[in-house]
Design an enzyme around this catalytic site. Structure first.
Site, PDB file in Angstrom:
ATOM      1  CG  ASN A 202      -0.474  -0.080   2.516  1.00  0.00           C
ATOM      2  OD1 ASN A 202       0.770  -0.854   2.709  1.00  0.00           O
ATOM      3  ND2 ASN A 202      -1.109   0.467   3.390  1.00  0.00           N
TER       4      ASN A 202
ATOM      5  CB  CYS B  45      -5.426  -1.248  -1.583  1.00  0.00           C
ATOM      6  SG  CYS B  45      -6.853  -0.308  -0.500  1.00  0.00           S
TER       7      CYS B  45
ATOM      8  CD  GLU C  54      -5.616  -5.693  -0.844  1.00  0.00           C
ATOM      9  OE1 GLU C  54      -5.066  -4.589  -0.866  1.00  0.00           O
ATOM     10  OE2 GLU C  54      -6.589  -5.965  -0.135  1.00  0.00           O
TER      11      GLU C  54
ATOM     12  CB  CYS D 195     -10.874  -2.248   0.785  1.00  0.00           C
ATOM     13  SG  CYS D 195     -10.337  -1.649  -0.850  1.00  0.00           S
TER      14      CYS D 195
ATOM     15  CB  CYS E  48      -9.053  -4.587  -3.073  1.00  0.00           C
ATOM     16  SG  CYS E  48      -7.787  -3.253  -3.005  1.00  0.00           S
TER      17      CYS E  48
HETATM   18  N1  THU Z   1      -5.257  -1.056   2.566  1.00  0.00           N
HETATM   19  C1  THU Z   1      -4.629  -2.016   1.535  1.00  0.00           C
HETATM   20  O1  THU Z   1      -3.467  -1.900   1.536  1.00  0.00           O
HETATM   21  N2  THU Z   1      -5.650  -2.990   1.309  1.00  0.00           N
HETATM   22  C2  THU Z   1      -6.837  -3.145   1.806  1.00  0.00           C
HETATM   23  O2  THU Z   1      -7.584  -4.136   1.353  1.00  0.00           O
HETATM   24  C3  THU Z   1      -7.262  -2.585   2.988  1.00  0.00           C
HETATM   25  C4  THU Z   1      -6.424  -1.237   3.124  1.00  0.00           C
HETATM   26  C5  THU Z   1      -4.368   0.015   3.147  1.00  0.00           C
HETATM   27  C6  THU Z   1      -4.927   1.483   2.555  1.00  0.00           C
HETATM   28  C7  THU Z   1      -4.370   2.197   3.497  1.00  0.00           C
HETATM   29  O3  THU Z   1      -2.869   2.414   3.283  1.00  0.00           O
HETATM   30  C8  THU Z   1      -4.324   1.324   4.913  1.00  0.00           C
HETATM   31  O4  THU Z   1      -4.452   0.267   4.416  1.00  0.00           O
HETATM   32  C9  THU Z   1      -5.522   1.688   5.869  1.00  0.00           C
HETATM   33  O5  THU Z   1      -6.604   1.675   5.406  1.00  0.00           O
END
Ligand code: THU
Length: 136
Positions: A47, A58, A60, A89, A92
């Site tokens: 991320n 994110c 993913e 999330c 994603c």
């Molecule tokens: N995040 C991800 O990288 N993937 C997800 O599916 C959930 C959230 C990251 C986004 C942000 O940088 C941190 O996690 C908190 O939301």
């Protein structure tokens, strides 16, 4: 192509490694992801946050976009690693659904312990996909 236990652990390991490059100074929530393509290549991503918070990307999606921008459109599995085995999330899930509902999503914690394995279809029931667009 099915995916065996060893391959799952390898994918989790790749996600664990790339998680080190997470840029998350605002949330301090580091995420690593690794996508296994049907051509048996692995694309990883972490991320990446921004001072303008909504610009955050994110892990993913970083991994999927790296793969897609190399011509890869078929995914067997994706491993996602966070501190507490949080699930991907909604955005994603939608991005993964674009490339197939059967992709296996492997959700693991910071130690590499797998907590959940779900298909994209299970994570995003009744998904809107390219098939829903009349011209597709
Ligand atoms: N995040 C991800 O990288 N993937 C997800 O599916 C959930 C959230 C990251 C986004 C942000 O940088 C941190 O996690 C908190 O939301």
């Amino acid at each position: 192509m099915g995916i065996d236990q060893e391959m799952k652990q390898q994918l989790v390991e790749a996600a664990l490694q790339v998680r080190k490059w997470s840029y998350a100074p605002y949330s301090n929530y580091a995420v690593g992801a690794a996508v296994l393509t049907s051509s048996v290549k692995v694309y990883d991503g972490a991320n990446v946050e921004n001072a303008v918070f909504p610009l955050t990307m994110c892990a993913e999606r970083v991994a999927v976009f790296k793969a897609v921008s190399q011509g890869e459109l078929n995914f067997e599995a994706v491993a996602v690693v966070t501190e507490n085995a949080g699930t991907p999330c909604g955005s994603c899930r939608q991005v993964l659904a674009e490339y197939g509902l059967d992709t296996l999503v492997i959700i693991a914690d910071h130690r590499g312990t797998i907590h959940q394995e779900k298909t994209v279809a299970q994570l995003l029931p009744a998904a809107f996909t390219p098939k829903d667009l009349p011209q597709a």
